[in-house]
Scaffold this motif. Structure first.
Motif, PDB file in Angstrom:
ATOM      1  N   TYR A 131       0.840  -1.200   0.000  1.00 39.91           N
ATOM      2  CA  TYR A 131       0.000   0.000   0.000  1.00 39.91           C
ATOM      3  C   TYR A 131       0.874   1.249   0.000  1.00 39.91           C
ATOM      4  O   TYR A 131       0.603   2.216  -0.712  1.00 39.91           O
ATOM      5  N   SER A 132       1.929   1.215   0.788  1.00 42.09           N
ATOM      6  CA  SER A 132       2.850   2.348   0.840  1.00 42.09           C
ATOM      7  C   SER A 132       3.441   2.630  -0.533  1.00 42.09           C
ATOM      8  O   SER A 132       3.502   3.783  -0.980  1.00 42.09           O
ATOM      9  N   TYR A 133       3.834   1.590  -1.224  1.00 36.83           N
ATOM     10  CA  TYR A 133       4.454   1.731  -2.543  1.00 36.83           C
ATOM     11  C   TYR A 133       3.497   2.381  -3.540  1.00 36.83           C
ATOM     12  O   TYR A 133       3.906   3.207  -4.373  1.00 36.83           O
ATOM     13  N   GLU A 134       2.217   2.030  -3.444  1.00 37.61           N
ATOM     14  CA  GLU A 134       1.231   2.542  -4.385  1.00 37.61           C
ATOM     15  C   GLU A 134       0.665   3.901  -3.987  1.00 37.61           C
ATOM     16  O   GLU A 134      -0.130   4.484  -4.737  1.00 37.61           O
ATOM     17  N   ASN A 135       1.035   4.387  -2.795  1.00 41.19           N
ATOM     18  CA  ASN A 135       0.449   5.634  -2.303  1.00 41.19           C
ATOM     19  C   ASN A 135       1.516   6.619  -1.849  1.00 41.19           C
ATOM     20  O   ASN A 135       1.454   7.180  -0.748  1.00 41.19           O
TER      21      ASN A 135
ATOM     22  N   PRO B 264       4.198   6.141   5.363  1.00 39.82           N
ATOM     23  CA  PRO B 264       4.862   5.241   6.323  1.00 39.82           C
ATOM     24  C   PRO B 264       4.122   3.906   6.446  1.00 39.82           C
ATOM     25  O   PRO B 264       2.895   3.867   6.499  1.00 39.82           O
ATOM     26  N   HIS B 265       4.889   2.817   6.447  1.00 41.57           N
ATOM     27  CA  HIS B 265       4.282   1.498   6.597  1.00 41.57           C
ATOM     28  C   HIS B 265       4.626   0.922   7.969  1.00 41.57           C
ATOM     29  O   HIS B 265       5.216   1.590   8.817  1.00 41.57           O
ATOM     30  N   ASN B 266       4.268  -0.331   8.171  1.00 43.87           N
ATOM     31  CA  ASN B 266       4.271  -0.886   9.532  1.00 43.87           C
ATOM     32  C   ASN B 266       5.516  -1.693   9.906  1.00 43.87           C
ATOM     33  O   ASN B 266       5.545  -2.318  10.966  1.00 43.87           O
ATOM     34  N   GLU B 267       6.559  -1.679   9.087  1.00 40.86           N
ATOM     35  CA  GLU B 267       7.649  -2.619   9.353  1.00 40.86           C
ATOM     36  C   GLU B 267       8.468  -2.263  10.596  1.00 40.86           C
ATOM     37  O   GLU B 267       9.020  -3.159  11.240  1.00 40.86           O
ATOM     38  N   ARG B 268       8.550  -1.005  10.965  1.00 41.34           N
ATOM     39  CA  ARG B 268       9.238  -0.655  12.214  1.00 41.34           C
ATOM     40  C   ARG B 268       8.446  -1.163  13.424  1.00 41.34           C
ATOM     41  O   ARG B 268       9.020  -1.720  14.367  1.00 41.34           O
ATOM     42  N   GLN B 269       7.128  -1.001  13.389  1.00 38.25           N
ATOM     43  CA  GLN B 269       6.299  -1.503  14.485  1.00 38.25           C
ATOM     44  C   GLN B 269       6.304  -3.030  14.522  1.00 38.25           C
ATOM     45  O   GLN B 269       6.265  -3.637  15.600  1.00 38.25           O
TER      46      GLN B 269
ATOM     47  N   VAL C 276      -6.394  -4.397   7.449  1.00 37.50           N
ATOM     48  CA  VAL C 276      -5.092  -4.130   6.841  1.00 37.50           C
ATOM     49  C   VAL C 276      -5.242  -3.312   5.558  1.00 37.50           C
ATOM     50  O   VAL C 276      -6.145  -3.544   4.748  1.00 37.50           O
ATOM     51  N   LEU C 277      -4.336  -2.362   5.364  1.00 36.07           N
ATOM     52  CA  LEU C 277      -4.273  -1.588   4.126  1.00 36.07           C
ATOM     53  C   LEU C 277      -3.267  -2.243   3.188  1.00 36.07           C
ATOM     54  O   LEU C 277      -2.078  -2.324   3.508  1.00 36.07           O
ATOM     55  N   LEU C 278      -3.742  -2.694   2.028  1.00 32.64           N
ATOM     56  CA  LEU C 278      -2.917  -3.425   1.071  1.00 32.64           C
ATOM     57  C   LEU C 278      -2.963  -2.749  -0.295  1.00 32.64           C
ATOM     58  O   LEU C 278      -3.940  -2.080  -0.647  1.00 32.64           O
ATOM     59  N   GLY C 279      -1.908  -2.957  -1.062  1.00 36.83           N
ATOM     60  CA  GLY C 279      -1.907  -2.525  -2.449  1.00 36.83           C
ATOM     61  C   GLY C 279      -2.866  -3.371  -3.275  1.00 36.83           C
ATOM     62  O   GLY C 279      -3.306  -4.443  -2.851  1.00 36.83           O
ATOM     63  N   LYS C 280      -3.180  -2.888  -4.470  1.00 41.21           N
ATOM     64  CA  LYS C 280      -4.170  -3.561  -5.308  1.00 41.21           C
ATOM     65  C   LYS C 280      -3.751  -4.985  -5.674  1.00 41.21           C
ATOM     66  O   LYS C 280      -4.587  -5.893  -5.739  1.00 41.21           O
ATOM     67  N   GLY C 281      -2.453  -5.185  -5.899  1.00 39.90           N
ATOM     68  CA  GLY C 281      -1.990  -6.518  -6.246  1.00 39.90           C
ATOM     69  C   GLY C 281      -2.204  -7.513  -5.131  1.00 39.90           C
ATOM     70  O   GLY C 281      -2.676  -8.640  -5.358  1.00 39.90           O
TER      71      GLY C 281
END
Length: 248
Positions: free
Chosen positions: A46-50, A54-59, A113-118
């Protein structure tokens, strides 16, 4: 939640973060910051497409460490006579993608969860890897909002049954091995698995049924044959333990 209801929910619009914050508050007593929690639900796709939000990998990284600490602490005090190697095996039976994905499904985490279209088009809301990573991210978020005590309450609420069951699993520390041992000890012979698959190649769903003396005693649904069989074996193991009282 049935698989059909879960699939319908996963195809729907993402549920509001306020609902998950409420669920977490009920389980932990912590006031979870909704903005932080929202970030904890953002998958990298989702981060890549938007625009690189910020995405969740640090958390997720933080939650993985907290999860390991809480489970290790519990096992250390619950089994004072066991050596380090056996404790490590018990921990590995709980702190893994399949187990984390299973507890994530119990709170229907995939629907938040927020996901990219793929990823959405390929059933990402119910993929073990995505659910497990997001579960760790949520644990990390709860830790940031309420400290170790709140995170530990969440982990124990969701995972105590699995943590305790890990001590009863067989030498292989997996459900299929343990079911084989319980069935053998009860004189029931070897379990037999049947697997059906549905959906297109890019989005298959596998349904496994395990039979003992010809009777179905467990069913599991997964994104691959192995995970479906493990889930079916877990269900069957619990039922046989309940009805026979046989140790693993």
């Amino acid at each position: 939640m049935s698989s059909s209801r879960r699939s319908a929910r996963h195809d729907a619009v993402q549920r509001p973060v306020t609902e998950l914050a409420r669920i977490l508050h009920d389980k932990t007593g912590a006031d979870v910051d909704e903005e932080l929690l929202q970030r904890g639900l953002v998958h990298r796709s989702y981060s890549y497409e938007n625009g690189g939000v910020p995405h969740n990998e640090r958390q997720e990284f933080l939650g993985d460490a907290i999860l390991g600490l809480v489970v290790t602490d519990h096992l250390y005090h619950a089994h004072p006579d066991l050596p380090e190697g056996q404790l490590a095996k018990f921990r590995a039976a709980v702190v893994n993608s399949r187990a984390l994905a299973a507890v994530a499904r119990e709170i229907d985490l995939g629907s938040f969860v927020l996901l990219g279209k793929g990823e959405l088009s390929s059933g990402g809301r119910d993929k073990d890897s995505i659910l497990a990573d997001t579960m760790e991210s949520v644990i990390g978020t709860v830790y940031l909002c309420g400290g170790v005590a709140a995170a530990a309450r969440l982990i124990h609420d969701l995972m105590d049954g699995r943590i305790d069951a890990s001590a009863e699993l067989g030498a292989g520390l997996d459900w299929k091995t343990s079911l084989q041992e319980v069935a053998s000890a009860a004189g029931l012979g070897s379990p037999h698995y049947t697997v059906q698959e549905q959906g297109p190649d890019h989005d298959k769903v596998f349904t496994a049924t395990v039979l003992v003396v010809g009777e179905p005693v467990g069913t599991g649904i997964g994104r691959n044959k192995k995970s479906a069989e493990q889930l079916a074996a877990e269900q069957a193991w619990r039922r046989l333990k309940e009805h026979t009282g046989t140790g693993a």
